[in-house]
Design a protein around this motif. Sequence first.
Motif, PDB file in Angstrom:
ATOM      1  N   PRO A  88       0.700  -0.475  -0.307  1.00  0.00           N
ATOM      2  CA  PRO A  88      -0.322   0.124   0.095  1.00  0.00           C
ATOM      3  C   PRO A  88       0.799   1.057  -0.245  1.00  0.00           C
ATOM      4  O   PRO A  88       1.908   1.142  -0.088  1.00  0.00           O
ATOM      5  N   ASP A  89       0.485   2.292  -0.324  1.00  0.00           N
ATOM      6  CA  ASP A  89       1.141   3.748  -0.301  1.00  0.00           C
ATOM      7  C   ASP A  89       1.530   4.115   1.345  1.00  0.00           C
ATOM      8  O   ASP A  89       2.615   4.575   1.161  1.00  0.00           O
ATOM      9  N   ILE A  90       1.040   3.906   2.740  1.00  0.00           N
ATOM     10  CA  ILE A  90       0.818   4.157   4.071  1.00  0.00           C
ATOM     11  C   ILE A  90       0.478   2.363   4.532  1.00  0.00           C
ATOM     12  O   ILE A  90      -0.245   2.264   4.120  1.00  0.00           O
ATOM     13  N   ALA A  91       1.652   1.998   5.088  1.00  0.00           N
ATOM     14  CA  ALA A  91       1.140   0.832   6.211  1.00  0.00           C
ATOM     15  C   ALA A  91       1.459   1.229   7.207  1.00  0.00           C
ATOM     16  O   ALA A  91       2.701   1.062   8.709  1.00  0.00           O
ATOM     17  N   PRO A  92       0.711   2.286   7.798  1.00  0.00           N
ATOM     18  CA  PRO A  92       1.084   2.212   9.629  1.00  0.00           C
ATOM     19  C   PRO A  92       0.511   1.652  10.637  1.00  0.00           C
ATOM     20  O   PRO A  92      -0.362   0.593  10.487  1.00  0.00           O
ATOM     21  N   ARG A  93       1.122   1.713  11.528  1.00  0.00           N
ATOM     22  CA  ARG A  93       1.048   1.068  12.601  1.00  0.00           C
ATOM     23  C   ARG A  93       1.049   1.411  13.532  1.00  0.00           C
ATOM     24  O   ARG A  93       1.158   2.807  13.999  1.00  0.00           O
ATOM     25  N   ALA A  94       0.298   0.769  14.526  1.00  0.00           N
ATOM     26  CA  ALA A  94      -0.985   1.394  16.358  1.00  0.00           C
ATOM     27  C   ALA A  94       0.380   2.245  16.666  1.00  0.00           C
ATOM     28  O   ALA A  94      -0.056   3.324  16.940  1.00  0.00           O
ATOM     29  N   THR A  95       1.222   1.577  17.059  1.00  0.00           N
ATOM     30  CA  THR A  95       2.092   1.943  17.801  1.00  0.00           C
ATOM     31  C   THR A  95       2.562   3.392  18.031  1.00  0.00           C
ATOM     32  O   THR A  95       3.090   4.067  18.377  1.00  0.00           O
ATOM     33  N   GLU A  96       2.475   3.755  16.513  1.00  0.00           N
ATOM     34  CA  GLU A  96       3.468   5.085  15.789  1.00  0.00           C
ATOM     35  C   GLU A  96       2.481   5.938  16.351  1.00  0.00           C
ATOM     36  O   GLU A  96       2.777   7.187  15.310  1.00  0.00           O
ATOM     37  N   HIS A  97       1.275   5.909  16.746  1.00  0.00           N
ATOM     38  CA  HIS A  97       0.038   6.604  16.452  1.00  0.00           C
ATOM     39  C   HIS A  97      -0.467   6.763  17.892  1.00  0.00           C
ATOM     40  O   HIS A  97      -1.522   7.101  17.325  1.00  0.00           O
ATOM     41  N   ILE A  98       0.409   6.565  18.852  1.00  0.00           N
ATOM     42  CA  ILE A  98      -0.565   6.718  19.655  1.00  0.00           C
ATOM     43  C   ILE A  98      -1.016   8.426  20.626  1.00  0.00           C
ATOM     44  O   ILE A  98      -2.236   8.516  21.303  1.00  0.00           O
ATOM     45  N   PRO A  99      -0.532   9.431  19.859  1.00  0.00           N
ATOM     46  CA  PRO A  99      -1.120  10.632  19.757  1.00  0.00           C
ATOM     47  C   PRO A  99      -1.984  10.848  19.190  1.00  0.00           C
ATOM     48  O   PRO A  99      -3.109  11.903  20.187  1.00  0.00           O
ATOM     49  N   GLU A 100      -2.267   9.854  18.282  1.00  0.00           N
ATOM     50  CA  GLU A 100      -3.601  10.309  17.415  1.00  0.00           C
ATOM     51  C   GLU A 100      -4.361   9.858  17.812  1.00  0.00           C
ATOM     52  O   GLU A 100      -5.982  10.606  18.512  1.00  0.00           O
ATOM     53  N   MET A 101      -4.151   9.054  18.356  1.00  0.00           N
ATOM     54  CA  MET A 101      -5.356   7.875  19.145  1.00  0.00           C
ATOM     55  C   MET A 101      -5.915   8.879  20.125  1.00  0.00           C
ATOM     56  O   MET A 101      -6.826   9.215  20.550  1.00  0.00           O
ATOM     57  N   ILE A 102      -5.047   9.184  21.444  1.00  0.00           N
ATOM     58  CA  ILE A 102      -5.698   9.982  22.830  1.00  0.00           C
ATOM     59  C   ILE A 102      -5.574  10.539  22.044  1.00  0.00           C
ATOM     60  O   ILE A 102      -7.091  11.176  23.104  1.00  0.00           O
ATOM     61  N   GLU A 103      -6.103  11.923  20.984  1.00  0.00           N
ATOM     62  CA  GLU A 103      -6.518  13.343  20.753  1.00  0.00           C
ATOM     63  C   GLU A 103      -7.659  12.466  20.536  1.00  0.00           C
ATOM     64  O   GLU A 103      -8.633  13.412  20.814  1.00  0.00           O
ATOM     65  N   ALA A 104      -8.167  11.649  20.103  1.00  0.00           N
ATOM     66  CA  ALA A 104      -9.080  11.156  18.989  1.00  0.00           C
ATOM     67  C   ALA A 104     -10.230  10.461  20.658  1.00  0.00           C
ATOM     68  O   ALA A 104     -11.225  11.054  20.825  1.00  0.00           O
ATOM     69  N   VAL A 105      -9.300   9.716  21.563  1.00  0.00           N
ATOM     70  CA  VAL A 105     -10.248   9.048  22.956  1.00  0.00           C
ATOM     71  C   VAL A 105     -10.982  11.201  23.512  1.00  0.00           C
ATOM     72  O   VAL A 105     -11.150  11.066  23.944  1.00  0.00           O
ATOM     73  N   GLU A 106      -9.827  11.529  23.601  1.00  0.00           N
ATOM     74  CA  GLU A 106     -10.080  13.424  24.602  1.00  0.00           C
ATOM     75  C   GLU A 106     -11.112  14.417  23.483  1.00  0.00           C
ATOM     76  O   GLU A 106     -12.128  13.864  24.102  1.00  0.00           O
ATOM     77  N   LYS A 107     -10.762  13.821  22.646  1.00  0.00           N
ATOM     78  CA  LYS A 107     -12.502  14.383  21.988  1.00  0.00           C
ATOM     79  C   LYS A 107     -13.404  13.670  22.286  1.00  0.00           C
ATOM     80  O   LYS A 107     -14.974  13.661  21.954  1.00  0.00           O
ATOM     81  N   LEU A 108     -13.736  12.583  21.803  1.00  0.00           N
ATOM     82  CA  LEU A 108     -14.509  11.558  22.260  1.00  0.00           C
ATOM     83  C   LEU A 108     -15.085  11.531  23.846  1.00  0.00           C
ATOM     84  O   LEU A 108     -16.371  11.475  23.665  1.00  0.00           O
ATOM     85  N   ILE A 109     -14.487  11.775  24.978  1.00  0.00           N
ATOM     86  CA  ILE A 109     -14.842  12.062  25.771  1.00  0.00           C
ATOM     87  C   ILE A 109     -15.436  13.642  26.272  1.00  0.00           C
ATOM     88  O   ILE A 109     -16.384  13.902  27.028  1.00  0.00           O
ATOM     89  N   GLU A 110     -14.674  14.943  25.500  1.00  0.00           N
ATOM     90  CA  GLU A 110     -15.505  16.011  25.832  1.00  0.00           C
ATOM     91  C   GLU A 110     -17.031  16.389  25.925  1.00  0.00           C
ATOM     92  O   GLU A 110     -17.587  16.760  25.412  1.00  0.00           O
ATOM     93  N   LYS A 111     -16.697  15.367  23.849  1.00  0.00           N
ATOM     94  CA  LYS A 111     -18.040  15.246  23.453  1.00  0.00           C
ATOM     95  C   LYS A 111     -19.384  14.278  24.250  1.00  0.00           C
ATOM     96  O   LYS A 111     -20.447  14.872  23.951  1.00  0.00           O
ATOM     97  N   GLY A 112     -18.741  13.599  25.405  1.00  0.00           N
ATOM     98  CA  GLY A 112     -20.032  13.253  25.183  1.00  0.00           C
ATOM     99  C   GLY A 112     -20.007  12.103  25.328  1.00  0.00           C
ATOM    100  O   GLY A 112     -20.965  11.366  25.502  1.00  0.00           O
ATOM    101  N   PHE A 113     -19.206  10.978  24.430  1.00  0.00           N
ATOM    102  CA  PHE A 113     -19.174   9.928  23.486  1.00  0.00           C
ATOM    103  C   PHE A 113     -18.521   8.586  24.940  1.00  0.00           C
ATOM    104  O   PHE A 113     -18.515   7.766  24.513  1.00  0.00           O
TER     105      PHE A 113
END
Length: 492
Positions: free
Chosen positions: A109-134
């Motif tokens: 594929p053009d990009i083959a990302p690994r989960a462990t290399e995207h921890i900050p992005e995931m934390i950010e996503a989780v924070e946003k979900l908490i913020e929005k009440g989900f």
Amino acid sequence: MPLVLYNTLSRKKEEFVPLKDGRVGMYVCGITAYDSCHLGHARAAIVFDVIVRYLRYKGYDVTYVRNYTDVDDKIINRANRDGVSCREISERYIKEYEDDMGALGVAMPDIAPRATEHIPEMIEAVEKLIEKGFAYESNGSVYFSVRKFPGYGKLSGKNIEELESGARVEVDETKKDPLDFALWKASKPGEPKWPSPWGEGRPGWHIECSAMSAKYLGQPFDIHGGGRDLVFPHHENEIAQAEGACGCQFVRYWLHNGFININAEKMSKSLGNIKAIGEIREIFDPEVVRYFILSSHYRSPIDYTEENINNAERALVGFYTTYEQIVIAGSSAHRPFALSLSKGEQDLLNKIQSLKNHFEEAMDDDFNTAGAVGSVFEVMNELSGYVAARKKNWTDATKDICAAFVDAVSKISPVLGFFGADPAGFRERNKRFGVKRYGLDVPKIGSLINERAEARGHKNFARADEIRKELNAMKVELNDRPDGTTEWFVRS
RNA sequence: GGCGGCGUACCCAAGUGGUAAGGGAGCGGUCUGCAAAACCGUUAUGCACCGGUUCGAAUCCGGUCGCCGCCUCCA
């Protein structure tokens, strides 16, 4: 011609219209790297490989992302069992996967990302979900509150009440609702962990795909793919997370490939009927594997049996055998269709030239690779009869017509990933796989053939036929050439 | 139990309203010392079954039977 594809979300075929003209963003769930991959993984990889190739064939500028899950319970278990680090496990199996897929002609594929290399992005996503009440934090973990997301179940066709009644007994006391799923897991001792606003922990499985797809493709994006089994809960949860966080649509088209069964049974570790790629690729030509998989529609189940894959091999060998003559005839063509053709020749040429259209028609209809393959054989049938009828007395017209067919096939084969080899080269290569598959003793075959040649020289045909029978029993077929030499090949 | 899918010849498999692609296997023939390959011909009055709609159904509708997947990690 519009491309139509089956969208799991609507349960219908829909015309494909990309968000941005001429560009396609596509994300496919890759593997959790904790063990060797099997035929089912290969099917998914091959199917989406062909889909990407076809989209590019149609002129789309495709960004293809396929992830690796490199942090997960199964990886942790495996690492503990083997006494090595999680990273070692995931690296090992990612490497093996890439090697296996490469062998099967699956492009990276053009990009083959690994989960462990995207921890900050995931934390950010989780924070946003908490913020929005989900989402809510509980004992250092974070859960998604399924009932808060109104569209939950729209992909898999489930509704919350039914899921509730069918839910197993939940041991996890920290969840408010058994349906809730983890976005972030507090780490236990010895597990991989990252700092987060909720303490040290690791991401849940589903969040990686929504975070990484959003990062590389934006939201919404065009196509999200994966195996049928991922529809629920994985993709359902991805939708909940992504759409909950952004308040917009996540994915336009959801594509899911069917399963591979082994002798009509589901492949599973408990049944012990896993077909590892490592095993298959030793004994079958990669093109045979691709042909086998792509000669069924990508959404249908496929039954892997000896007979069925041998059938695929024979079909492909048959293609190349016939094709070889056409290639030879076509290679001596020296001018393009400047000649007068008979009515029959003109008809044949027209059919060859419309092969590309038939191919596109089939592929435009939800990637009907089986239909596409059929149209190639259909035309080749007629052509091979025409060529054979002329023996070796090829006219310029014969040569040109053959060249036209070779040209047509050369447009199609890069999409499918088969039909594109040099026929003689394929034959040799395939023979080596046959030798390996049946454990043939090549020197012995050679000496038997010599012995038979000698017997034939003395007109001792009884002995010669006896030897042939002996070889036949070993799956070896003989072909006596006009020049007196004997060629052998493996009969599958 | 809930949701979804499937059932096309000996096997695999396309075909979603216009009279059953293709591949493998088999059979007959040409060729061959005999074979193999190749080529020619051939193998489903019928698409699980029963009804219905229609001028027309494998394709649409209803029902029956059978198989499978998901509902728990899974490509």
